[in-house]
Design a protein around this motif. Structure first.
Motif, PDB file in Angstrom:
ATOM      1  N   ALA A 118       0.819  -1.217   0.000  1.00  0.00           N
ATOM      2  CA  ALA A 118       0.000   0.000   0.000  1.00  0.00           C
ATOM      3  C   ALA A 118       0.849   1.262   0.000  1.00  0.00           C
ATOM      4  N   THR A 119       2.168   1.099   0.177  1.00  0.00           N
ATOM      5  CA  THR A 119       3.045   2.269   0.208  1.00  0.00           C
ATOM      6  C   THR A 119       3.839   2.383  -1.083  1.00  0.00           C
TER       7      THR A 119
ATOM      8  N   GLY B 122       9.433  12.585 -16.962  1.00  0.00           N
ATOM      9  CA  GLY B 122       8.991  13.956 -17.182  1.00  0.00           C
ATOM     10  C   GLY B 122       8.578  14.618 -15.888  1.00  0.00           C
ATOM     11  N   SER B 123       8.807  13.951 -14.777  1.00  0.00           N
ATOM     12  CA  SER B 123       8.441  14.438 -13.450  1.00  0.00           C
ATOM     13  C   SER B 123       9.241  13.623 -12.453  1.00  0.00           C
ATOM     14  N   ALA B 124       8.686  13.346 -11.308  1.00  0.00           N
ATOM     15  CA  ALA B 124       9.311  12.421 -10.358  1.00  0.00           C
ATOM     16  C   ALA B 124       8.788  11.016 -10.651  1.00  0.00           C
ATOM     17  N   LEU B 125       9.594  10.013 -10.337  1.00  0.00           N
ATOM     18  CA  LEU B 125       9.110   8.637 -10.440  1.00  0.00           C
ATOM     19  C   LEU B 125       8.397   8.312  -9.128  1.00  0.00           C
ATOM     20  N   ILE B 126       7.100   8.129  -9.211  1.00  0.00           N
ATOM     21  CA  ILE B 126       6.311   7.694  -8.059  1.00  0.00           C
ATOM     22  C   ILE B 126       6.032   6.222  -8.315  1.00  0.00           C
ATOM     23  N   GLU B 127       6.627   5.374  -7.472  1.00  0.00           N
ATOM     24  CA  GLU B 127       6.642   3.935  -7.770  1.00  0.00           C
ATOM     25  C   GLU B 127       6.274   3.095  -6.568  1.00  0.00           C
TER      26      GLU B 127
ATOM     27  N   TRP C 238      19.174  -3.617  -3.733  1.00  0.00           N
ATOM     28  CA  TRP C 238      17.902  -3.376  -4.415  1.00  0.00           C
ATOM     29  C   TRP C 238      17.489  -4.522  -5.321  1.00  0.00           C
ATOM     30  N   PHE C 239      18.322  -5.523  -5.478  1.00  0.00           N
ATOM     31  CA  PHE C 239      18.038  -6.610  -6.412  1.00  0.00           C
ATOM     32  C   PHE C 239      16.813  -7.406  -5.961  1.00  0.00           C
ATOM     33  N   GLY C 240      16.002  -7.852  -6.927  1.00  0.00           N
ATOM     34  CA  GLY C 240      14.884  -8.735  -6.610  1.00  0.00           C
ATOM     35  C   GLY C 240      13.527  -8.068  -6.593  1.00  0.00           C
ATOM     36  N   SER C 241      13.490  -6.766  -6.853  1.00  0.00           N
ATOM     37  CA  SER C 241      12.186  -6.107  -6.908  1.00  0.00           C
ATOM     38  C   SER C 241      12.064  -5.326  -8.209  1.00  0.00           C
ATOM     39  N   THR C 242      10.838  -5.075  -8.571  1.00  0.00           N
ATOM     40  CA  THR C 242      10.514  -4.290  -9.751  1.00  0.00           C
ATOM     41  C   THR C 242       9.763  -3.065  -9.280  1.00  0.00           C
ATOM     42  N   GLU C 243      10.248  -1.911  -9.689  1.00  0.00           N
ATOM     43  CA  GLU C 243       9.615  -0.649  -9.312  1.00  0.00           C
ATOM     44  C   GLU C 243       8.645  -0.276 -10.430  1.00  0.00           C
ATOM     45  N   LEU C 244       7.358  -0.290 -10.108  1.00  0.00           N
ATOM     46  CA  LEU C 244       6.315   0.000 -11.092  1.00  0.00           C
ATOM     47  C   LEU C 244       5.761   1.401 -10.842  1.00  0.00           C
ATOM     48  N   PRO C 245       5.795   2.285 -11.844  1.00  0.00           N
ATOM     49  CA  PRO C 245       5.180   3.600 -11.668  1.00  0.00           C
ATOM     50  C   PRO C 245       3.695   3.424 -11.351  1.00  0.00           C
TER      51      PRO C 245
ATOM     52  N   ASP D  89      -5.866   1.177 -11.575  1.00  0.00           N
ATOM     53  CA  ASP D  89      -6.351   2.066 -10.513  1.00  0.00           C
ATOM     54  C   ASP D  89      -5.152   2.493  -9.676  1.00  0.00           C
ATOM     55  N   PRO D  90      -4.642   3.703  -9.889  1.00  0.00           N
ATOM     56  CA  PRO D  90      -3.462   4.156  -9.152  1.00  0.00           C
ATOM     57  C   PRO D  90      -3.777   4.766  -7.782  1.00  0.00           C
ATOM     58  N   ASN D  91      -5.009   4.630  -7.329  1.00  0.00           N
ATOM     59  CA  ASN D  91      -5.415   5.216  -6.050  1.00  0.00           C
ATOM     60  C   ASN D  91      -5.063   4.311  -4.878  1.00  0.00           C
ATOM     61  N   GLY D  92      -4.995   4.901  -3.701  1.00  0.00           N
ATOM     62  CA  GLY D  92      -4.830   4.137  -2.474  1.00  0.00           C
ATOM     63  C   GLY D  92      -3.403   3.962  -1.998  1.00  0.00           C
ATOM     64  N   PHE D  93      -2.416   4.379  -2.772  1.00  0.00           N
ATOM     65  CA  PHE D  93      -1.026   4.271  -2.326  1.00  0.00           C
ATOM     66  C   PHE D  93      -0.685   5.448  -1.414  1.00  0.00           C
ATOM     67  N   GLU D  94       0.104   5.174  -0.407  1.00  0.00           N
ATOM     68  CA  GLU D  94       0.563   6.222   0.507  1.00  0.00           C
ATOM     69  C   GLU D  94       2.076   6.347   0.375  1.00  0.00           C
ATOM     70  N   ILE D  95       2.556   7.571   0.170  1.00  0.00           N
ATOM     71  CA  ILE D  95       3.993   7.794   0.029  1.00  0.00           C
ATOM     72  C   ILE D  95       4.677   7.524   1.365  1.00  0.00           C
ATOM     73  N   ALA D  96       5.688   6.649   1.338  1.00  0.00           N
ATOM     74  CA  ALA D  96       6.445   6.318   2.545  1.00  0.00           C
ATOM     75  C   ALA D  96       7.814   6.982   2.553  1.00  0.00           C
ATOM     76  N   HIS D  97       8.390   7.175   1.365  1.00  0.00           N
ATOM     77  CA  HIS D  97       9.734   7.759   1.315  1.00  0.00           C
ATOM     78  C   HIS D  97       9.949   8.535   0.023  1.00  0.00           C
ATOM     79  N   GLN D  98      10.900   9.450   0.100  1.00  0.00           N
ATOM     80  CA  GLN D  98      11.352  10.191  -1.074  1.00  0.00           C
ATOM     81  C   GLN D  98      12.873  10.164  -1.054  1.00  0.00           C
TER      82      GLN D  98
END
Length: 143
Positions: A14-15, A29-34, A81-88, A94-103
Motif C-alpha cells: 500500500a506504500t 517527465g516528473s518524479a518517479l512515483i513507484e 535493491w536486487f529482486g524487486s521491480t519498481e512499477l510507476p 487504478d493508481p489510487n490508495g497508495f501512501e507515500i512512505a519515502h522520497q
C-alpha cells in the motif's frame, strides 16, 4: 498508454516511494512515483512489445516498444535493491490508495513539487542514497 503491454502484480504494498534523481525525472517527465513489488510477483501477459533498456551498469528500465510508455525500473546487479521491480503507479489500472512512505534524492526535487504528508516520509538526499546503497556512484548518473 496503448494497452499493448499488460501485467498482473500480486501482493502489491500500500506504500509507494518517490525518486527525484535526474534520470528518473528525465524518464518520467516528473518524479518517479513507484511501488516496489518482488519481481516474481509481476507477470507480463504478452512480452511482444515489452522493451528493456540498460540505463546503467546496474539497472534497466522497461517500456512499451509500441507507444513508449515507461513500465518499470529494475536493479539487475546483485545487492541491496536486487529482486524487486519498481512499477510507476500510473501504469496501474487504478493508481489510487497508495501512501507515500519515502522520497529519495530529495535535494534534487524541483521546488514546485509538494507532497502532502511529507513530514511523515523518510527523506534521503543524494549523498545519503550514495552512502546507503553501495551500487550508486557519487558522480555517475543514477539508475
Amino acid at each position: 498508454m496503448c494497452g499493448a503491454v499488460r501485467f498482473t502484480a500480486r501482493d502489491v504494498p500500500a506504500t509507494c516511494g518517490v525518486c527525484h534523481c535526474e534520470m528518473c525525472r528525465r524518464w518520467t517527465g516528473s518524479a518517479l512515483i513507484e511501488v516496489s513489488v518482488p519481481t516474481e510477483n509481476v507477470t507480463w501477459e504478452d512480452e511482444t512489445y515489452l522493451g528493456r533498456f540498460a540505463s546503467s551498469h546496474w539497472a534497466e528500465r522497461g517500456f512499451c516498444t509500441r507507444c513508449g510508455t515507461g513500465l518499470f525500473f529494475r536493479v539487475t546487479m546483485e545487492g541491496e535493491w536486487f529482486g524487486s521491480t519498481e512499477l510507476p503507479i500510473g501504469v496501474f489500472d487504478d493508481p489510487n490508495g497508495f501512501e507515500i512512505a519515502h522520497q529519495i534524492f530529495i535535494d534534487h526535487k524541483p521546488d514546485s513539487f509538494a507532497y502532502s504528508g511529507q513530514e511523515t516520509h523518510t527523506l534521503l538526499t543524494r549523498a545519503e542514497c550514495v552512502a546507503k546503497f553501495s551500487v550508486l556512484d557519487e558522480d555517475a548518473p543514477v539508475g
